[in-house]
Motif scaffolding. Sequence first.
Motif, PDB file in Angstrom:
ATOM      1  N   VAL A  87      -2.567   7.124   0.634  1.00 52.27           N
ATOM      2  CA  VAL A  87      -2.498   6.481   1.939  1.00 52.27           C
ATOM      3  C   VAL A  87      -1.111   5.882   2.127  1.00 52.27           C
ATOM      4  N   ILE A  88      -0.581   5.989   3.334  1.00 56.85           N
ATOM      5  CA  ILE A  88       0.657   5.305   3.683  1.00 56.85           C
ATOM      6  C   ILE A  88       0.392   4.401   4.884  1.00 56.85           C
ATOM      7  N   SER A  89       1.218   3.389   5.019  1.00 56.17           N
ATOM      8  CA  SER A  89       1.069   2.443   6.120  1.00 56.17           C
ATOM      9  C   SER A  89       2.429   1.850   6.450  1.00 56.17           C
ATOM     10  N   ARG A  90       2.538   1.325   7.643  1.00 55.30           N
ATOM     11  CA  ARG A  90       3.735   0.600   8.041  1.00 55.30           C
ATOM     12  C   ARG A  90       3.889  -0.677   7.220  1.00 55.30           C
ATOM     13  N   GLY A  91       2.777  -1.252   6.799  1.00 54.98           N
ATOM     14  CA  GLY A  91       2.845  -2.506   6.054  1.00 54.98           C
ATOM     15  C   GLY A  91       3.075  -3.698   6.950  1.00 54.98           C
ATOM     16  N   TYR A  92       2.402  -3.691   8.104  1.00 52.80           N
ATOM     17  CA  TYR A  92       2.602  -4.765   9.079  1.00 52.80           C
ATOM     18  C   TYR A  92       2.279  -6.129   8.457  1.00 52.80           C
ATOM     19  N   GLY A  93       3.188  -7.091   8.677  1.00 50.60           N
ATOM     20  CA  GLY A  93       3.012  -8.426   8.132  1.00 50.60           C
ATOM     21  C   GLY A  93       3.639  -8.607   6.762  1.00 50.60           C
ATOM     22  N   GLY A  94       4.136  -7.496   6.188  1.00 51.23           N
ATOM     23  CA  GLY A  94       4.788  -7.568   4.890  1.00 51.23           C
ATOM     24  C   GLY A  94       6.282  -7.816   5.025  1.00 51.23           C
ATOM     25  N   ALA A 101       7.559   0.411  -0.679  1.00 56.05           N
ATOM     26  CA  ALA A 101       6.957  -0.179  -1.864  1.00 56.05           C
ATOM     27  C   ALA A 101       5.595   0.441  -2.122  1.00 56.05           C
ATOM     28  N   LEU A 102       5.277   0.602  -3.392  1.00 55.72           N
ATOM     29  CA  LEU A 102       3.933   1.012  -3.777  1.00 55.72           C
ATOM     30  C   LEU A 102       3.009  -0.190  -3.725  1.00 55.72           C
ATOM     31  N   VAL A 103       1.749   0.060  -3.436  1.00 53.37           N
ATOM     32  CA  VAL A 103       0.751  -1.004  -3.359  1.00 53.37           C
ATOM     33  C   VAL A 103      -0.223  -0.844  -4.514  1.00 53.37           C
ATOM     34  N   ASP A 104      -0.480  -1.949  -5.227  1.00 50.69           N
ATOM     35  CA  ASP A 104      -1.510  -1.921  -6.263  1.00 50.69           C
ATOM     36  C   ASP A 104      -2.335  -3.193  -6.175  1.00 50.69           C
ATOM     37  N   VAL A 112       3.421  -6.568   1.159  1.00 48.96           N
ATOM     38  CA  VAL A 112       3.034  -5.230   1.616  1.00 48.96           C
ATOM     39  C   VAL A 112       2.104  -5.242   2.823  1.00 48.96           C
ATOM     40  N   GLY A 113       1.637  -6.430   3.255  1.00 44.70           N
ATOM     41  CA  GLY A 113       0.713  -6.503   4.380  1.00 44.70           C
ATOM     42  C   GLY A 113      -0.726  -6.684   3.921  1.00 44.70           C
ATOM     43  N   ASP A 114      -1.553  -7.257   4.798  1.00 48.90           N
ATOM     44  CA  ASP A 114      -2.931  -7.552   4.417  1.00 48.90           C
ATOM     45  C   ASP A 114      -3.824  -6.309   4.370  1.00 48.90           C
ATOM     46  N   GLU A 115      -3.676  -5.416   5.342  1.00 50.48           N
ATOM     47  CA  GLU A 115      -4.541  -4.239   5.370  1.00 50.48           C
ATOM     48  C   GLU A 115      -4.295  -3.307   4.183  1.00 50.48           C
ATOM     49  N   PRO A 116      -3.032  -3.036   3.793  1.00 46.75           N
ATOM     50  CA  PRO A 116      -2.822  -2.228   2.587  1.00 46.75           C
ATOM     51  C   PRO A 116      -3.452  -2.848   1.337  1.00 46.75           C
ATOM     52  N   CYS A 117      -3.353  -4.176   1.206  1.00 41.18           N
ATOM     53  CA  CYS A 117      -3.988  -4.835   0.066  1.00 41.18           C
ATOM     54  C   CYS A 117      -5.496  -4.612   0.078  1.00 41.18           C
ATOM     55  N   LEU A 118      -6.094  -4.726   1.253  1.00 42.74           N
ATOM     56  CA  LEU A 118      -7.540  -4.536   1.369  1.00 42.74           C
ATOM     57  C   LEU A 118      -7.932  -3.111   1.012  1.00 42.74           C
ATOM     58  N   VAL A 125      -6.961   3.509  -4.192  1.00 45.71           N
ATOM     59  CA  VAL A 125      -6.213   4.695  -3.775  1.00 45.71           C
ATOM     60  C   VAL A 125      -4.707   4.482  -3.976  1.00 45.71           C
ATOM     61  N   PRO A 126      -3.970   5.518  -4.370  1.00 52.19           N
ATOM     62  CA  PRO A 126      -2.513   5.416  -4.385  1.00 52.19           C
ATOM     63  C   PRO A 126      -1.995   5.161  -2.967  1.00 52.19           C
ATOM     64  N   MET A 127      -1.097   4.198  -2.816  1.00 45.92           N
ATOM     65  CA  MET A 127      -0.657   3.821  -1.473  1.00 45.92           C
ATOM     66  C   MET A 127       0.778   3.329  -1.495  1.00 45.92           C
ATOM     67  N   ALA A 128       1.495   3.608  -0.409  1.00 46.01           N
ATOM     68  CA  ALA A 128       2.861   3.121  -0.236  1.00 46.01           C
ATOM     69  C   ALA A 128       3.030   2.638   1.191  1.00 46.01           C
ATOM     70  N   VAL A 129       3.925   1.673   1.390  1.00 46.48           N
ATOM     71  CA  VAL A 129       4.157   1.107   2.711  1.00 46.48           C
ATOM     72  C   VAL A 129       5.648   1.134   3.048  1.00 46.48           C
ATOM     73  N   SER A 130       5.927   1.365   4.317  1.00 44.92           N
ATOM     74  CA  SER A 130       7.283   1.288   4.870  1.00 44.92           C
ATOM     75  C   SER A 130       7.206   1.579   6.358  1.00 44.92           C
ATOM     76  N   PRO A 131       8.029   0.876   7.166  1.00 42.28           N
ATOM     77  CA  PRO A 131       8.095   1.242   8.585  1.00 42.28           C
ATOM     78  C   PRO A 131       8.580   2.676   8.777  1.00 42.28           C
ATOM     79  N   ASN A 132       9.366   3.155   7.825  1.00 41.40           N
ATOM     80  CA  ASN A 132       9.812   4.548   7.820  1.00 41.40           C
ATOM     81  C   ASN A 132       8.790   5.359   7.048  1.00 41.40           C
ATOM     82  N   ARG A 133       7.948   6.116   7.762  1.00 40.71           N
ATOM     83  CA  ARG A 133       6.849   6.819   7.111  1.00 40.71           C
ATOM     84  C   ARG A 133       7.347   7.894   6.146  1.00 40.71           C
ATOM     85  N   GLN A 134       8.505   8.483   6.440  1.00 43.00           N
ATOM     86  CA  GLN A 134       9.053   9.470   5.511  1.00 43.00           C
ATOM     87  C   GLN A 134       9.378   8.819   4.173  1.00 43.00           C
ATOM     88  N   GLN A 135       9.967   7.623   4.210  1.00 40.08           N
ATOM     89  CA  GLN A 135      10.265   6.916   2.969  1.00 40.08           C
ATOM     90  C   GLN A 135       8.977   6.556   2.229  1.00 40.08           C
TER      91      GLN A 135
END
Length: 378
Positions: A87-94, A101-104, A112-118, A125-135
Motif C-alpha cells: 500500500v502507498i499513501s500520501r501520508g497526510y498529517g505526517g 518513508a516506509l511504515v511499520d 507518516v500520518g494516522d491512516e497509514p499507521c492504522l 501490510v508493506p507500506m510507504a508514504v510520500s506526496p510523490n507517489r512514484q517515490q
Amino acid sequence: MSIETTVTRAWQRKASWLWLLLPISWLYGLIITLRRQAYRWGVFASYRAPIPVMVIGNISVGGSGKTPLIIELVSHLQAVHRIKVGVISRGYGGDTSQMPALVDASSAPSVVGDEPCLIVNMTGVPMAVSPNRQQAITTLLAAHPDLQLIIADDGLQHYALQRDIEWIVVDTARGFGNKQLLPTGFLREPLSRLKGATVVYHSKQQISPAAEHASKQKQANQRLLMYMQADSMQPLWTPVSANIQTSEQQDLPAAPKIGSQVHAVSGIGYPQRFFETLTDLGFEVIAHPYPDHYEFTLAELLQYRQHPIVVTTKDAVKIKALLSKAMADNALDDDYQALVSRLWVLPVTAVLSDDCYHLLTEQLQRLDIDIKSHQALK
C-alpha cells in the motif's frame, strides 16, 4: 470555530450562501478538467509502476469509509488469494521532510500520518508514504521487490500515477450534497467521473442475502455494496501496554453499558457517521466533532469528565502516541491516569457484498496476477 468546520456544516445544511461561490466552482471545474486532459494527452508526465496499481479514493471531500475498505481488501488479498500486496499513501498529517518513508508498527503518526499507521497496525501490510507517489512506490519496491499489487490510498485525483484499477467509494448517507464542485459543494470532481470506474456504495443498511439477490436481478446500474459493522468496544490503553510501573495486578475497566452516556470524540472526515453508529448501538451520545486528522492533546481530552470517552480507531492511533510519550516522560498525574481509564475505542469492519469480491477477482485475473484458485472466495 475553524473555517473548515464552518464550510463543512454549510455543506451538510446545503446553506444558500454557498451559491455565491459558484463562479469559483466553475473556475475550479475548468482547471481540473484541463489538468486531467493534459495527463491524458501526455502534456504532463505520468508514471507507470512496474507492477499493477489499484487506486481507491472518492470524488467528495470528507470521509467515505475508504480506509476500512482498504484494510478489508488487503486482509482479503492476503488471506484468501495469498497475493503479495503493498500500500502507498500520501501520508497526510505526517512530516513530509522525512518522506518517502516506509511504515511499520513502530512508526509515529506525526511522521507518516494516522491512516497509514492504522492500516499497517491492522494488516501488517508493506507500506510507504510520500506526496510523490512514484517515490513511494520506488521506496516500497526497493524494500519488498516481490510485491504483486500496489493499492494506492486516496490517489484518485493523482493523475501523475497511472493505474490499472479504480475503485471509488460513495457514501450513500451523505450522497453528493448539492452536486456542485468545491467550494460551492463538496465534490472534488464532477459526477461524470464515476463513469468507467468501479463504484462501491457505502450504505448504512446491512447487506441481507435477499437484498443482494434483488440487486443482482437489476441488469442496469447494478451496485456494489458495503457497510460498516461495529465490533466490540475496547479499552484504548490496557495496563500491560501502558507499562505502568506497579507490582499490583490491575483489572481492566468495565466497558460502557448500553443506554449510558458517552462522550463521542471524533476527528474523521464525516464524524456524524460515528455518532450515529454509537446511537444505533444504544448509547446516549454527547457528540464532540473535530476536523479531519485533528491533532488532539491530552489536555483537551481531559475536559470530558464524568462519562466514558469513545473514539474511532483512526483517532486512537494518535492518542496512543500521546500517551506513550507522556508515560515515557512520567508526565501522567492522577487526573491523566483517570483519563486513561475512561478512553475507549469502537472498531469497525468493512463488510462487502459478494459481488465486490467476485469483481475484484476478475479484475486481478485480467491483469495476470497469480491468484491461488484453490482458496475459496470470502
